[in-house]
Design a protein around this motif. Structure first.
Motif, short mmCIF file in Angstrom:
data_model
loop_
_atom_site.label_atom_id
_atom_site.label_comp_id
_atom_site.label_asym_id
_atom_site.label_seq_id
_atom_site.Cartn_x
_atom_site.Cartn_y
_atom_site.Cartn_z
N GLU A 225 67.76 125.78 -41.90
CA GLU A 225 68.51 126.66 -40.86
C GLU A 225 69.30 125.82 -39.72
O GLU A 225 70.62 126.07 -39.57
CB GLU A 225 67.63 127.57 -40.19
CG GLU A 225 68.43 128.70 -39.25
CD GLU A 225 69.28 129.70 -40.01
OE1 GLU A 225 70.12 130.31 -39.32
OE2 GLU A 225 69.05 130.04 -41.16
N THR A 226 68.42 124.74 -39.23
CA THR A 226 69.00 124.12 -38.10
C THR A 226 70.64 123.47 -38.63
O THR A 226 71.55 123.29 -37.99
CB THR A 226 68.20 122.89 -37.66
OG1 THR A 226 67.17 123.68 -37.18
CG2 THR A 226 68.68 122.03 -36.62
N TYR A 227 70.35 122.72 -39.86
CA TYR A 227 71.41 121.71 -40.15
C TYR A 227 72.67 122.67 -40.79
O TYR A 227 73.73 122.34 -40.77
CB TYR A 227 71.15 120.86 -40.98
CG TYR A 227 70.36 119.53 -40.53
CD1 TYR A 227 71.16 118.65 -39.96
CD2 TYR A 227 69.05 119.49 -40.73
CE1 TYR A 227 70.61 117.43 -39.21
CE2 TYR A 227 68.51 118.35 -39.84
CZ TYR A 227 69.28 117.57 -39.20
OH TYR A 227 68.54 116.56 -38.47
N ALA A 228 72.25 123.78 -41.23
CA ALA A 228 73.15 124.89 -41.69
C ALA A 228 74.08 125.32 -40.33
O ALA A 228 75.55 125.28 -40.52
CB ALA A 228 72.67 126.02 -42.39
N GLU A 229 73.51 125.55 -39.25
CA GLU A 229 74.19 125.57 -37.83
C GLU A 229 75.19 124.49 -37.67
O GLU A 229 76.23 124.94 -36.91
CB GLU A 229 73.28 125.91 -36.64
CG GLU A 229 72.32 127.32 -36.64
CD GLU A 229 73.37 128.48 -36.52
OE1 GLU A 229 73.92 128.32 -35.66
OE2 GLU A 229 73.16 129.34 -37.47
N TYR A 230 74.77 123.34 -37.94
CA TYR A 230 75.86 122.23 -37.68
C TYR A 230 76.82 122.11 -38.72
O TYR A 230 78.01 121.50 -38.65
CB TYR A 230 75.12 120.98 -37.77
CG TYR A 230 74.08 120.58 -36.67
CD1 TYR A 230 74.33 121.04 -35.39
CD2 TYR A 230 72.86 119.97 -37.07
CE1 TYR A 230 73.49 120.90 -34.40
CE2 TYR A 230 72.05 119.64 -36.05
CZ TYR A 230 72.21 120.21 -34.54
OH TYR A 230 71.19 119.88 -33.82
N GLY A 231 76.77 122.76 -39.75
CA GLY A 231 77.97 122.96 -41.01
C GLY A 231 77.72 121.92 -41.96
O GLY A 231 78.27 122.03 -42.80
N ALA A 232 76.17 121.51 -41.97
CA ALA A 232 76.00 120.64 -43.25
C ALA A 232 75.17 121.57 -44.45
O ALA A 232 74.65 122.51 -44.07
CB ALA A 232 74.91 119.55 -42.63
N THR A 233 75.26 121.12 -45.52
CA THR A 233 74.51 121.46 -46.49
C THR A 233 72.95 120.58 -46.42
O THR A 233 73.24 119.48 -45.94
CB THR A 233 75.15 121.32 -48.20
OG1 THR A 233 75.64 119.91 -48.29
CG2 THR A 233 76.30 122.19 -47.98
N VAL A 234 72.03 121.09 -47.31
CA VAL A 234 70.89 120.23 -47.24
C VAL A 234 70.37 120.10 -48.51
O VAL A 234 70.55 120.92 -49.41
CB VAL A 234 69.98 120.98 -46.16
CG1 VAL A 234 70.13 120.99 -44.73
CG2 VAL A 234 69.26 122.35 -46.68
N GLN A 235 69.37 118.99 -48.73
CA GLN A 235 68.81 118.80 -49.96
C GLN A 235 67.28 118.45 -49.35
O GLN A 235 67.29 117.42 -48.82
CB GLN A 235 69.48 117.78 -50.65
CG GLN A 235 69.00 117.46 -52.13
CD GLN A 235 69.75 116.47 -52.89
OE1 GLN A 235 71.02 116.47 -52.74
NE2 GLN A 235 69.28 116.09 -54.00
N SER A 236 66.05 118.91 -50.30
CA SER A 236 65.09 118.39 -49.98
C SER A 236 64.62 117.13 -51.03
O SER A 236 64.62 117.14 -52.05
CB SER A 236 63.72 119.45 -50.08
OG SER A 236 64.21 120.37 -49.25
N LEU A 237 64.18 116.10 -50.34
CA LEU A 237 63.99 114.86 -51.06
C LEU A 237 62.52 114.13 -50.67
O LEU A 237 62.49 114.07 -49.38
CB LEU A 237 64.94 113.83 -50.96
CG LEU A 237 66.28 114.14 -52.08
CD1 LEU A 237 67.16 112.93 -51.91
CD2 LEU A 237 65.70 113.94 -53.51
N SER A 238 61.64 113.76 -51.48
CA SER A 238 60.67 112.75 -50.94
C SER A 238 61.54 111.35 -50.55
O SER A 238 62.50 111.10 -51.25
CB SER A 238 59.89 112.46 -52.07
OG SER A 238 58.94 111.33 -51.49
N TRP A 239 60.86 110.59 -49.47
CA TRP A 239 61.45 109.56 -48.99
C TRP A 239 61.68 108.43 -50.08
O TRP A 239 62.30 107.67 -50.00
CB TRP A 239 60.73 109.15 -47.79
CG TRP A 239 59.70 108.28 -47.72
CD1 TRP A 239 58.28 108.73 -47.58
CD2 TRP A 239 59.48 106.78 -48.05
NE1 TRP A 239 57.47 107.67 -47.54
CE2 TRP A 239 58.12 106.52 -47.82
CE3 TRP A 239 60.50 105.80 -48.23
CZ2 TRP A 239 57.83 105.19 -47.82
CZ3 TRP A 239 59.99 104.72 -48.50
CH2 TRP A 239 58.60 104.21 -48.46
N GLY A 240 60.70 108.46 -50.99
CA GLY A 240 60.66 107.58 -51.99
C GLY A 240 61.94 107.48 -53.06
O GLY A 240 62.28 106.62 -53.48
#
Length: 386
Positions: A225-240
């Motif tokens: 929700e936060t990054y959508a407010e900035y206008g970005a799309t998001v992707q969940s990833l493990s840091w590995g």
């Protein structure tokens, strides 16, 4: 032969009589001292016997009169040896070993040895591991209130003030803890790993720079929700998986403390780092609830006291690692990285976009406790004076 025995008997009687006389005289002069000496000798004999018993079995050790059974506790982290979380677990292990004279062994695990961050959280819940350092971001789907750490510009910008809130907050250490315990996770402490920073190839210094970027986030609906407010799309990833994703540009940006950006070499595949002060990376020292509740009072006290001691230690450790990480990035001439430090005016522009998400979290996110949010917000205001 008969004469010799009579003489010997006479001498023996004389010696015994003299001994009784001396003991009686000593008792008359110092009854209290004689009694104390006798008691001391008895205690010494008891302590010696206890020590011998412990030594014979090899199963227990003593710490200031407390006896601990030999046992091993696994302690999983989300980071690698040398990084803050692992070094925290290693220091914790050393202190427990010292306090129990080696009876209790704490075995730290690096990230990846027991799966991803989500795998590790599930392992703790199921009792497959006793202890874990974890980020609340990876449990946001189970404990919605844990997403409060994802709010931008909610906690103090200064890590030392955030650490003060984390250490003393009733909203976190009592109310939020109870919510985690419903899922078999007991947070014993919350602590900061330092201010978060953004990395990207575009150079983020105003909210519009996020337009069209694919941002890597943890498993937290609120982060989306936060990054959508900035206008970005998001992707969940493990840091590995993150280094490869950044290198191949399947992900455009990510956030982490400076020390982690440097040690994971993310700056090698990103051109810029924005020091945004939008958040702190929060970690929790956690235990499996059923396991912890099944410990003896002495073992619980041992853990609780050591966790409390570690708050100051880990703050200094993260500060040292973040300072060293920034120096290393600036000195890396093979991978030059632009460091963007946001001004107060630029931060105000990001706050204007981010702060409505605070109310969205409080009023719209399903399953959260608005009273917990209000209490924590008040506690933060008391620390910052705002």
């Amino acid at each position: 032969m008969i004469i010799f025995n009579k003489k010997f008997l006479f001498m023996l009687i004389s010696i015994l009589s003299l001994s009784f006389l001396l003991v009686a005289c000593g008792g008359a002069d110092n009854d209290e001292g004689t009694a104390d000496e006798g008691a001391d000798n008895e205690e010494d004999n008891t302590e010696q016997q206890d020590t011998e018993d412990t030594g014979d079995t090899g199963e227990t050790a003593e710490d200031e009169g407390t006896t601990y059974e030999e046992q091993t506790w696994g302690f999983v982290t989300e980071e690698l040896e040398g990084q803050v979380q692992y070094e925290y677990a290693a220091e914790f292990a050393n202190r427990i070993s010292e306090k129990t004279d080696g009876a209790i062994t704490v075995e730290p695990y690096e990230y990846g040895g027991l799966g991803s961050e989500v795998d590790q959280a599930q392992l703790l819940q199921q009792g497959g591991i006793e202890m874990a350092v974890m980020s609340p971001g990876f449990t946001g789907g189970q404990v919605p209130d844990g997403q409060i750490f994802s709010l931008h510009y909610f906690f103090p910008a200064k890590p030392e003030l955030t650490q003060e809130v984390l250490t003393n907050s009733e909203a976190l250490n009592t109310d939020l803890r109870a919510k985690y315990e419903e899922h078999s996770i007991t947070p014993l402490s919350f602590w900061t790993e330092g201010s978060m920073a953004w990395t990207s190839n575009v150079g983020i210094d105003e909210p519009s720079d996020w337009e069209g970027l694919n941002m890597r986030v943890q498993e937290s609906p609120l982060m989306r929700e936060t990054y959508a407010e900035y206008g970005a799309t998001v992707q969940s990833l493990s840091w590995g998986e993150l280094y490869t994703a950044l290198d191949r540009e399947t992900v455009d940006a990510q956030e982490n403390p400076i020390f982690f950006i440097e040690s994971a070499s993310f700056h090698e595949v990103q051109d810029t780092i924005t020091v945004s002060h939008h958040n702190n990376y929060i970690a929790m020292t956690t235990v499996n609830t059923d396991w912890y509740n099944g410990l003896s009072d002495a073992e619980k006290t041992l853990i609780d006291e050591t966790v409390a001691e570690m708050q100051d230690w880990v703050f200094e450790e993260q500060k040292s690692q973040n300072d060293a990480g920034l120096e290393a990035i600036e000195a890396d001439t093979e991978n030059p990285t632009e460091i963007i430090e946001l001004t107060e005016e630029q931060i105000a522009a990001f706050k204007e976009v981010a702060e409505p998400v605070h109310e969205f979290y409080r009023d719209e996110v399903e399953g959260i406790d608005p009273e917990l949010f209000d209490k924590l917000k008040q506690e933060i205001a008391e620390v910052t004076g705002e």
